[in-house]
Scaffold this motif. Structure first.
Motif, PDB file in Angstrom:
ATOM      1  N   LEU A  13     -23.129   4.404  44.469  1.00 20.23           N
ATOM      2  CA  LEU A  13     -23.807   3.720  44.838  1.00 20.23           C
ATOM      3  C   LEU A  13     -25.213   3.608  45.615  1.00 20.23           C
ATOM      4  N   SER A  14     -25.445   4.696  46.517  1.00 24.42           N
ATOM      5  CA  SER A  14     -26.504   4.543  47.249  1.00 24.42           C
ATOM      6  C   SER A  14     -27.319   5.888  46.502  1.00 24.42           C
ATOM      7  N   ASN A  15     -26.939   7.010  45.459  1.00 23.69           N
ATOM      8  CA  ASN A  15     -27.750   7.439  44.781  1.00 23.69           C
ATOM      9  C   ASN A  15     -28.586   6.887  43.557  1.00 23.69           C
ATOM     10  N   PRO A  18     -31.388   1.910  46.002  1.00 23.07           N
ATOM     11  CA  PRO A  18     -31.958   1.869  47.525  1.00 23.07           C
ATOM     12  C   PRO A  18     -31.400   1.231  47.855  1.00 23.07           C
ATOM     13  N   TYR A  19     -30.608   0.773  47.738  1.00 24.48           N
ATOM     14  CA  TYR A  19     -30.500  -0.832  48.359  1.00 24.48           C
ATOM     15  C   TYR A  19     -29.338  -0.458  49.666  1.00 24.48           C
ATOM     16  N   PHE A  20     -28.741   0.232  48.402  1.00 22.37           N
ATOM     17  CA  PHE A  20     -27.481   0.980  49.326  1.00 22.37           C
ATOM     18  C   PHE A  20     -27.547   2.483  50.417  1.00 22.37           C
ATOM     19  N   GLN A  21     -29.024   2.326  50.326  1.00 24.79           N
ATOM     20  CA  GLN A  21     -29.474   3.341  51.086  1.00 24.79           C
ATOM     21  C   GLN A  21     -29.240   2.714  52.483  1.00 24.79           C
ATOM     22  N   GLN A  22     -29.616   3.838  53.882  1.00 21.82           N
ATOM     23  CA  GLN A  22     -30.033   2.990  54.799  1.00 21.82           C
ATOM     24  C   GLN A  22     -30.971   3.191  55.361  1.00 21.82           C
ATOM     25  N   VAL A  73     -21.268  -5.955  43.339  1.00 21.47           N
ATOM     26  CA  VAL A  73     -20.242  -5.851  41.373  1.00 21.47           C
ATOM     27  C   VAL A  73     -21.496  -5.990  40.494  1.00 21.47           C
ATOM     28  N   THR A  74     -23.390  -6.074  40.283  1.00 16.31           N
ATOM     29  CA  THR A  74     -24.046  -5.755  39.290  1.00 16.31           C
ATOM     30  C   THR A  74     -23.902  -4.609  39.295  1.00 16.31           C
ATOM     31  N   ASP A  75     -24.395  -3.015  40.446  1.00 24.05           N
ATOM     32  CA  ASP A  75     -24.940  -2.051  39.829  1.00 24.05           C
ATOM     33  C   ASP A  75     -23.289  -1.575  39.583  1.00 24.05           C
ATOM     34  N   ILE A  76     -21.841  -1.898  39.815  1.00 22.81           N
ATOM     35  CA  ILE A  76     -20.795  -1.317  39.597  1.00 22.81           C
ATOM     36  C   ILE A  76     -20.281  -1.114  38.159  1.00 22.81           C
TER      37      ILE A  76
END
Length: 116
Positions: A13-15, A18-22, A73-76
């Motif tokens: 998800l973080s890759n 960008p929302y899942f990056q700090q 959910v969308t990204d998964i």
């Protein structure tokens, strides 16, 4: 869920998004980590709790928790659909049938009829 599976999901998800990056705000304060965002989403899915219930555990606000869940959910689906959300091929079916027979559930692929 095993730690390695959880960390694989967080990393993917973080890759991907960008929302899942700090992030760091204008004052130089760090925002929520990818671990916090993913944990909040997974706890809501796994335990069926509301967004306000994850605040005590993950220190995340209700509206942010809801936003995390929607993006999660969308990204998964986008990341893993080709690997896990596909129709089974003949090898998959044979493997599942063998597992069913080993567990005394022969013919499991066609034996479930929820209407009768």
């Amino acid at each position: 869920m095993g730690r390695h599976v959880f960390l694989r999901i967080v990393d993917a998800l973080s890759n991907f998004d960008p929302y899942f990056q700090q992030q760091v705000d204008a004052l130089g304060r760090k925002g929520l980590s990818s671990l916090q965002k993913c944990t909040a989403a997974m706890r809501m899915l796994a335990y069926g709790v509301g967004a306000d219930a994850v605040d005590d555990y993950v220190c995340i606000g209700k509206s942010t928790a809801i936003e995390c869940l929607k993006k999660f959910v969308t990204d998964i689906i986008l990341i893993f659909e080709n690997e896990y959300l596909r129709k089974p091929n003949s090898n998959d079916v044979q493997r599942l049938l063998k597992m069913g027979e080993a567990r005394d559930f022969p013919g499991m692929m066609g034996s479930i009829d929820c209407m009768h």
